[in-house]
Enzyme design. Structure first.
Site, short mmCIF file in Angstrom:
data_model
loop_
_atom_site.label_atom_id
_atom_site.label_comp_id
_atom_site.label_asym_id
_atom_site.label_seq_id
_atom_site.Cartn_x
_atom_site.Cartn_y
_atom_site.Cartn_z
CG HIS A 76 -2.23 0.79 1.22
ND1 HIS A 76 -2.22 1.96 2.08
CD2 HIS A 76 -2.99 1.11 0.21
CE1 HIS A 76 -3.48 2.58 1.65
NE2 HIS A 76 -3.87 1.97 0.63
CE LYS B 266 -1.25 5.20 -1.08
NZ LYS B 266 -1.73 3.85 -1.07
CG ASP C 105 18.74 11.99 -10.35
OD1 ASP C 105 18.82 10.71 -10.86
OD2 ASP C 105 18.88 12.73 -11.08
CG HIS D 25 -7.45 8.31 -0.74
ND1 HIS D 25 -6.16 8.09 -1.05
CD2 HIS D 25 -7.93 7.12 -0.46
CE1 HIS D 25 -5.77 6.81 -1.09
NE2 HIS D 25 -6.69 6.00 -0.79
CE LYS E 217 -4.40 6.72 2.30
NZ LYS E 217 -5.51 6.43 2.12
CG ASP F 134 -1.20 19.86 21.24
OD1 ASP F 134 -2.45 19.98 21.17
OD2 ASP F 134 -0.48 19.15 22.02
#
Length: 485
Positions: free
Chosen positions: A225, A227, A232, A403, A405, A410
């Site tokens: 899952h 990404k 370089d 979508h 996450k 604070d």
């Protein structure tokens, strides 16, 4: 047709045999979480044939011989590269005791549980729109001279997927080392032939852990899952966006796609690079990556962000990202704001959120107002209702599909990555998050949350009470399956 007096014994025999098979199937894995064990027993016993088909897709463990087998020489080489960076960068890679006391415990947690280095002086930019994120990423890929490493759960064969593929083909033709790692289940409809020309030009593309297709690898759990994009060894991307037209708002079902992604420049890229190399070498030993100085260049930038890149997955029992979430929740003194498309926390996270809310912390959680998976969405609604009863402000995002996450506490510390607030991200999938120790970035994420809040609906305790009996039943039933969703 058998006589009627034989039907009842046959029926009871089938029930007993099915129950016995269910117990053997579930309990042969002694390390399975107890909540998941009972959830699977419920499914297998009450849905005799359908339940076992579902178990084949969702319940089976990943064989140990397919979990991470990193060659010793690669591990040594990685350690040498990281040590070289520490010596060259000096104070830019620091131990836990070099940070303020307010985040020292979190830094130590990740150092001890995941070996995650603390990286300082990074430049980090936040993207919330897919068009802007892909525009920036394409520019960085175009500028790459040595290598391009790409790892996505979803790499669709659609407009944006083909645009990215053609760009990678051009770079491979220029002699740049191009490697693509994708999850075959998340990339449903994308086959090895999609990358044929890229490989003819010298590039490499592999399905995670060697699965050739979603059909042959019919397992919903233990998906890649993550990404990750690294160019370089200098620029890295991590967050929630996948590669697909729906992530650009081109899907009628979802409408505008609201996500959060990071572009990192600085030594924080090293951990993304290391993660990709580990994942690639676990997948393709024949064309494994041997780390060199080009993959871990000495880079100095004028940035203000300290961060740690933290990975978790079924190759470890530590649940590192979940522990980080709990630490953030319990650290919050004033504000705890969460965005997640799925809200299916286990008991430890659920209790931590409740404790924060009942301790006077301003806890806000934003989830979508529409489903992409029916059972998951109803379970999300169940937990949203339970948390609202504890004093948490629940917002339904109304402007398409959210979508993102993200967690921010604070206005000081934040997390952005691939891990949702659910069982699957905690235990069943391979995930990666950036934990950010930067007040400016944290406050920017708070401002983004407040802008999203303007186009969201606050769902009160009374709103949940007014829901129909049938809707509450679906939510409660879905909650019973939450450990396996």
């Amino acid at each position: 047709m058998p006589p009627l007096q034989y039907i009842q014994p046959i029926f009871y025999t089938i029930i007993v045999l099915n129950a016995a098979a269910a117990f053997v199937t579930v309990f042969r894995d002694r390390n399975r979480d107890i909540a998941a064990t009972w959830a699977w027993l419920l499914v297998l016993i009450w849905l005799p044939i359908i339940g076992f088909i579902a178990y084949a897709f969702v319940g089976r463990k990943l064989p140990k011989n397919r979990l991470f087998r990193l060659r010793k020489e690669t591990q040594i080489r990685l350690e040498q590269m990281i040590q070289r960076q520490r010596e060259a960068l000096g104070t830019e890679l620091m131990p836990a005791d070099a940070v303020t006391s307010s985040v020292r415990g979190m830094v130590s947690l990740f150092l001890n549980s995941d070996g995650a280095l603390l990286s300082r002086k990074n430049r980090v930019k936040i993207y919330t729109d897919g068009h802007e994120k892909f525009h920036a990423m394409f520019q960085d890929i175009e500028a790459a001279k040595n290598h391009i490493h790409i790892e996505y759960y979803t790499f669709y064969n659609d407009q944006i997927g083909n645009e990215l593929l053609h760009l990678l083909e051009r770079k491979a033709a220029q002699g740049v080392d191009v490697r693509v790692l994708y999850d075959p289940w998340g990339s449903m409809g994308t086959f090895r032939s999609f990358f044929k020309h890229l490989e003819e030009l010298g590039g490499h593309a592999r399905p995670f852990l060697g699965a050739h297709s979603a059909i042959l690898d019919f397992r919903l759990n233990f998906r890649d899952h993550r990404k990750i994009v690294v160019t370089d060894g200098r620029v890295g991307y991590v967050g929630g966006f996948n590669v697909g037209d729906q992530y650009l708002g081109r899907s009628k079902k979802f409408g505008y796609w609201r996500d959060t992604h990071l572009r990192i420049v600085g030594s924080g890229v090293f951990e993304l690079q290391e993660r990709f190399i580990r994942d690639w070498n676990a997948t393709d030993a024949e064309h494994r990556i041997v780390p060199d100085v080009n993959m871990f260049p000495v880079i100095r930038v004028k940035g203000n962000t300290s961060l740690q890149i933290v990975s978790s997955g079924p190759d470890s029992d530590a649940q590192q990202i979940k522990l980080g979430y709990i630490k953030m929740i319990m650290t919050a003194q004033h504000r705890l704001w969460i965005q997640s498309p799925y809200l299916i926390p286990d008991d430890s996270v659920l209790d931590a959120i409740k404790i924060a809310a009942m301790s006077g912390v301003d806890v806000r959680i934003m989830v979508p107002d529409k489903p992409d998976h029916a059972f998951v969405y109803r379970a999300t609604q169940y937990y949203a209702r339970e948390l609202a009863d504890a004093g948490v402000k629940i917002y339904y995002y109304n402007n398409g599909f959210i979508h993102a996450k993200t967690i921010v506490i604070d206005g000081q510390v934040a997390s952005v990555g691939s891990a949702n607030m659910d069982f699957r991200s905690f235990k069943l999938n391979f995930e990666v998050n950036a934990f950010l120790y930067d007040a400016d970035l944290a406050q920017e994420l708070e401002r983004i949350f407040l802008e999203d809040q303007k186009i969201s609906s606050l769902i009160t305790v009374q709103d949940f009470k007014n829901q129909s009996f049938w809707l509450k039943f679906k939510q409660t039933f879905s909650r019973l399956l939450s450990p396996i969703l």
